[in-house]
Design an enzyme around this catalytic site. Structure first.
Site, PDB file in Angstrom:
ATOM      1  N   ARG A 148      -5.698   0.474  -6.639  1.00  0.00           N
ATOM      2  CA  ARG A 148      -4.417   1.049  -6.177  1.00  0.00           C
ATOM      3  C   ARG A 148      -3.952   2.153  -7.119  1.00  0.00           C
ATOM      4  O   ARG A 148      -3.239   3.062  -6.723  1.00  0.00           O
ATOM      5  CB  ARG A 148      -3.323  -0.034  -6.142  1.00  0.00           C
ATOM      6  N   LYS A 156      -6.540   7.037  10.758  1.00  0.00           N
ATOM      7  CA  LYS A 156      -7.940   6.854  11.176  1.00  0.00           C
ATOM      8  C   LYS A 156      -7.939   6.695  12.693  1.00  0.00           C
ATOM      9  O   LYS A 156      -7.997   5.578  13.220  1.00  0.00           O
ATOM     10  CB  LYS A 156      -8.472   5.546  10.582  1.00  0.00           C
ATOM     11  N   ASP A 188      -4.709   2.336  11.218  1.00  0.00           N
ATOM     12  CA  ASP A 188      -6.113   2.073  11.520  1.00  0.00           C
ATOM     13  C   ASP A 188      -6.185   1.597  12.982  1.00  0.00           C
ATOM     14  O   ASP A 188      -6.221   2.413  13.898  1.00  0.00           O
ATOM     15  CB  ASP A 188      -6.571   1.017  10.510  1.00  0.00           C
ATOM     16  N   PHE A 207     -13.735   3.424   4.593  1.00  0.00           N
ATOM     17  CA  PHE A 207     -12.778   2.558   3.905  1.00  0.00           C
ATOM     18  C   PHE A 207     -12.280   3.277   2.660  1.00  0.00           C
ATOM     19  O   PHE A 207     -13.056   3.591   1.763  1.00  0.00           O
ATOM     20  CB  PHE A 207     -13.401   1.214   3.543  1.00  0.00           C
ATOM     21  N   ASP A 216      -5.824  -0.512  -1.654  1.00  0.00           N
ATOM     22  CA  ASP A 216      -6.670  -1.381  -2.478  1.00  0.00           C
ATOM     23  C   ASP A 216      -7.982  -1.776  -1.819  1.00  0.00           C
ATOM     24  O   ASP A 216      -8.163  -1.615  -0.608  1.00  0.00           O
ATOM     25  CB  ASP A 216      -5.906  -2.671  -2.784  1.00  0.00           C
ATOM     26  N   GLU A 258       4.141   4.132   5.901  1.00  0.00           N
ATOM     27  CA  GLU A 258       2.908   3.348   5.772  1.00  0.00           C
ATOM     28  C   GLU A 258       1.838   4.167   5.051  1.00  0.00           C
ATOM     29  O   GLU A 258       1.858   5.400   5.092  1.00  0.00           O
ATOM     30  CB  GLU A 258       2.382   3.005   7.174  1.00  0.00           C
ATOM     31  N   ASP A 259       0.898   3.460   4.438  1.00  0.00           N
ATOM     32  CA  ASP A 259      -0.213   4.148   3.771  1.00  0.00           C
ATOM     33  C   ASP A 259      -1.231   4.684   4.783  1.00  0.00           C
ATOM     34  O   ASP A 259      -1.653   5.828   4.717  1.00  0.00           O
ATOM     35  CB  ASP A 259      -0.890   3.221   2.757  1.00  0.00           C
ATOM     36  N   GLY A 274       0.775  -1.247   0.000  1.00  0.00           N
ATOM     37  CA  GLY A 274       0.000   0.000   0.000  1.00  0.00           C
ATOM     38  C   GLY A 274       0.802   1.290   0.000  1.00  0.00           C
ATOM     39  O   GLY A 274       0.366   2.292  -0.557  1.00  0.00           O
TER      40      GLY A 274
HETATM   41  P1  5GP Z   1      -3.780  -1.432  11.227  1.00  0.00           P
HETATM   42  O1  5GP Z   1      -2.821  -2.534  11.530  1.00  0.00           O
HETATM   43  O2  5GP Z   1      -3.361  -0.074  11.712  1.00  0.00           O
HETATM   44  O3  5GP Z   1      -5.181  -1.798  11.647  1.00  0.00           O
HETATM   45  O4  5GP Z   1      -3.942  -1.380   9.669  1.00  0.00           O
HETATM   46  C1  5GP Z   1      -2.992  -0.987   8.804  1.00  0.00           C
HETATM   47  C2  5GP Z   1      -3.271  -1.618   7.458  1.00  0.00           C
HETATM   48  O5  5GP Z   1      -4.651  -1.867   7.268  1.00  0.00           O
HETATM   49  C3  5GP Z   1      -2.893  -0.669   6.351  1.00  0.00           C
HETATM   50  O6  5GP Z   1      -1.570  -0.833   5.955  1.00  0.00           O
HETATM   51  C4  5GP Z   1      -3.851  -1.065   5.243  1.00  0.00           C
HETATM   52  O7  5GP Z   1      -3.299  -2.106   4.483  1.00  0.00           O
HETATM   53  C5  5GP Z   1      -5.071  -1.597   5.951  1.00  0.00           C
HETATM   54  N1  5GP Z   1      -6.179  -0.612   6.007  1.00  0.00           N
HETATM   55  C6  5GP Z   1      -6.683  -0.012   7.103  1.00  0.00           C
HETATM   56  N2  5GP Z   1      -7.694   0.817   6.777  1.00  0.00           N
HETATM   57  C7  5GP Z   1      -7.808   0.748   5.433  1.00  0.00           C
HETATM   58  C8  5GP Z   1      -8.657   1.410   4.492  1.00  0.00           C
HETATM   59  O8  5GP Z   1      -9.517   2.234   4.785  1.00  0.00           O
HETATM   60  N3  5GP Z   1      -8.456   1.076   3.187  1.00  0.00           N
HETATM   61  C9  5GP Z   1      -7.537   0.162   2.768  1.00  0.00           C
HETATM   62  N4  5GP Z   1      -7.437  -0.066   1.476  1.00  0.00           N
HETATM   63  N5  5GP Z   1      -6.715  -0.463   3.638  1.00  0.00           N
HETATM   64  C10 5GP Z   1      -6.851  -0.177   4.947  1.00  0.00           C
END
Ligand code: 5GP
Length: 172
Positions: free
Chosen positions: A162, A128, A100, A149, A156, A96-97, A41
């Site tokens: 993407r 987020k 969450d 989302f 993606d 990182e993208d 991402g």
């Molecule tokens: P975390 O571990 O902080 O919950 O999530 C990080 C990963 O979750 C990100 O690198 C991404 O791949 C995915 N992710 C979280 N929210 C989103 C979203 O709204 N859209 C997409 N495409 N991926 C997300």
């Protein structure tokens, strides 16, 4: 077929990424840094950030996975690890993208610290905050966003979207 609405335009991304690149340059004045892209991402963000970074830097990549469709499995697995010799004694910036729940960054920061870097900073395009499970604050944040989302600019939905040049959200 999902309907995608624009959330952050190409122009807004460009401007904010330039600001982050300049901030990192200031923070690491006179030092070299390694931008470590969290695949897949963060590829688009990392490339644009590095192109705007006016200093000596290297590129590395790490790959973890935790998501399937719209849901985090909560289970993080390391798919492509880093080489210790590429991290030891270096100023590492994890790129990182999106953050969450915070689980991925929590895992990655602990993982890279074991490889003895000189410093570790975290840089994320989208934050987020409302969804955090593990407490986590990135050192560099592009945009704080609502709990939607998002896709595009590397992000993606089941491997699609993407290639969108902007950040959009899936409209239900
Ligand atoms: P975390 O571990 O902080 O919950 O999530 C990080 C990963 O979750 C990100 O690198 C991404 O791949 C995915 N992710 C979280 N929210 C989103 C979203 O709204 N859209 C997409 N495409 N991926 C997300």
């Amino acid at each position: 077929m999902e309907k995608i609405e624009v959330m952050i335009s190409e122009l807004e991304l460009d401007k904010r990424i330039q600001e982050i690149a300049s901030q990192i340059k200031k923070d690491f004045e006179g030092e070299e840094v390694v931008f470590c892209s969290v695949l897949k991402g963060a590829i688009f963000f990392t490339v644009d950030l590095m192109k705007k970074y006016d200093g000596i830097c290297e590129l590395d990549c790490v790959r973890v996975s935790s998501y399937e469709g719209e849901n985090s499995t909560g289970n993080i697995t390391l798919k492509i690890p880093l080489k210790k010799e590429h991290v030891e004694g270096k100023n590492l910036i994890l790129v990182e993208d999106i953050v969450d729940t915070g689980r991925t960054f929590d895992y990655l920061v602990k993982y890279v610290k074991e490889l003895n870097p000189k410093a570790v900073k975290t840089c994320v395009l989208l934050d987020k905050k409302a969804r955090r499970v593990v407490p986590f604050e990135a050192d560099y944040v592009g945009f704080s966003i609502d709990d939607l989302f998002v896709v595009g600019y590397g992000l993606d939905y089941n491997e699609k979207y993407r290639n969108l040049p902007y950040i959009g959200y899936v409209k239900n």
